[in-house]
Scaffold this active site. Structure first.
Site, short mmCIF file in Angstrom:
data_model
loop_
_atom_site.label_atom_id
_atom_site.label_comp_id
_atom_site.label_asym_id
_atom_site.label_seq_id
_atom_site.Cartn_x
_atom_site.Cartn_y
_atom_site.Cartn_z
N PRO A 81 0.82 -1.22 0.00
CA PRO A 81 0.00 0.00 0.00
C PRO A 81 0.84 1.26 0.00
O PRO A 81 1.78 1.41 0.79
CB PRO A 81 -0.81 -0.15 1.28
CG PRO A 81 -1.02 -1.62 1.39
CD PRO A 81 0.29 -2.23 0.93
N CYS A 82 0.51 2.17 -0.93
CA CYS A 82 1.40 3.30 -1.21
C CYS A 82 0.99 4.59 -0.54
O CYS A 82 1.69 5.59 -0.63
CB CYS A 82 1.48 3.53 -2.72
SG CYS A 82 -0.13 3.89 -3.49
#
Length: 395
Positions: free
Chosen positions: A79-80
């Site tokens: 997850p960025c």
């Protein structure tokens, strides 16, 4: 070759891996709607995801020992949001930071290689210290963080090990920022890729060269005119658009270069053959539904049709306007439909998405473009196959 896909989201990287010949031993994703997207495509036997073992579970609780020890590649996009320009910029302090779980997967499975992807924002100067920590962890995944040890202390221990180590790192790791448009995706989407090979393999690998270029697109528009002819664009429309490119066109005409790459794909290319969902409602195309309310505001003006689109974004609070709409030929604005967004991410047309409009757009905004994923995955597969061939000839 067997692979494991973590943080699978809508499946862009996973499909690219499968297209490159990898067989998924596990596809791990915690989001229910994203998993429903996989299940829906498996129900109608979409070739891209046929037979995938989908695990709807938090990666932090997944037991990798159940998969055996013959995993060739671990891939995924942790997850960025912790590193996104549009997020809270909390990096290692954000509980959505899943890089530690990516490293755990490598440590426990010891694959021949790994491919991880994240936002370009991770390379910002403000994240430099943590970026170096990620690299060191990927190089030495066996040196896990100790109980009570914070990430700064862990990085210092890894640095000391690295500087004193007389042998090779456990994994040889390379990273680079790739623009999806340079690989035939109709979207300007820059992402950082981490690719590592287990050092005992002696793999020889480098990032794949671009296959498409902006220069070739400009030539097709303003030198030979083939782009406009292909789309049946009028002389009037060309005259309206030309001022935006005048300086670059002048450079091309005064100093022409030999173009060996294909042209960038544009938003118009991606939307080709799709009916206008506002005008035609009964078209029978899945996920192609008009959503009203598109409007421009400062910094959010939408994508132009005759360039690759802006980067699609997931949005921290709903769907962001400027990155998820485009400017029509008549100057009005419209949101991309889910199907149009899927084309901008190079998903196959047979692939369907489940969830509300905002949720499916979030899946797409977080996805790795399928075509870019496939290019990187094929290059990794080729290197691993070369290693296997060499090992067989020397035994």
């Amino acid at each position: 070759m067997r692979s494991v896909e973590l943080f699978a989201g809508a499946g862009g990287l996973a499909i690219g891996m499968a297209n490159a010949g990898f067989q998924h031993a596990a596809v791990v994703e915690w989001d229910h709607d994203a998993c429903e997207t996989f299940r829906e495509n498996q129900r109608h036997h979409a070739h891209a995801v046929e037979g995938w073992p989908v695990h709807e579970v938090d990666a932090r609780s997944f037991k990798f020992e159940s998969l055996g020890q013959d995993i060739a590649v671990v891939s995924g996009g942790p997850p960025c949001q912790p590193f996104s320009m549009g997020g809270k910029h909390q990096a290692q302090r954000d509980d959505r930071n899943m890089f530690p779980e990516a490293v755990r997967a490598v440590r426990e499975l010891m694959p021949k290689a790994f491919i991880f992807e994240n936002v370009k924002g991770l390379t910002r100067k403000s994240f430099a210290s943590y970026f170096s920590h990620i690299l060191l962890q990927l190089q030495y995944p066996e040196l896990a963080r100790r109980k009570g040890e914070n990430w700064i202390q862990h990085r210092a221990r890894l640095e000391q090990h690295h500087s004193a180590n007389k042998g090779a790192a456990t994994y040889n790791v390379l990273f680079d920022v790739l623009n999806a448009a340079d690989y035939g995706v109709p979207q300007k989407r820059e992402r950082v890729f981490f690719v590592g090979f287990r050092s005992d393999l002696g793999a020889r690998w480098s990032f794949p060269d671009p296959t498409h270029s902006e220069g070739a697109l400009l030539v097709s528009k303003w030198i030979d005119g083939s782009y406009w002819d292909e789309h049946g664009i009028s002389q009037k429309r060309k005259a309206e658009v030309l001022p935006r490119y005048a300086k670059r066109v002048e450079l091309l005409r005064s100093a022409p270069v030999l173009l060996t790459l294909d042209r960038w794909q544009t938003t118009r290319d991606a939307l080709k053959n799709l009916p206008d969902p506002e005008a035609v409602r009964d078209h029978g195309i899945s996920n192609h539904v008009f959503t009203p309310g598109a409007r421009a505001y400062v910094g959010h003006t939408g994508s132009v049709l005759d360039e690759p689109s802006k980067t699609l974004k997931a949005g921290y609070h709903g769907v962001p306007g400027g990155e998820n709409m485009f400017i029509k030929d008549d100057g009005t604005l419209r949101y991309f439909t889910v199907r149009e967004s899927a084309r901008l991410q190079s998903f196959p047309d047979e692939y369907e998405f489940r969830g509300s409009w905002s949720q499916t757009m979030r899946q797409l905004g977080n996805a790795v473009p399928v075509k870019l994923a496939e290019v990187v995955a094929r290059s990794v597969a080729a290197s691993l196959e070369a290693c296997d061939t060499l090992a067989q000839t020397t035994n």
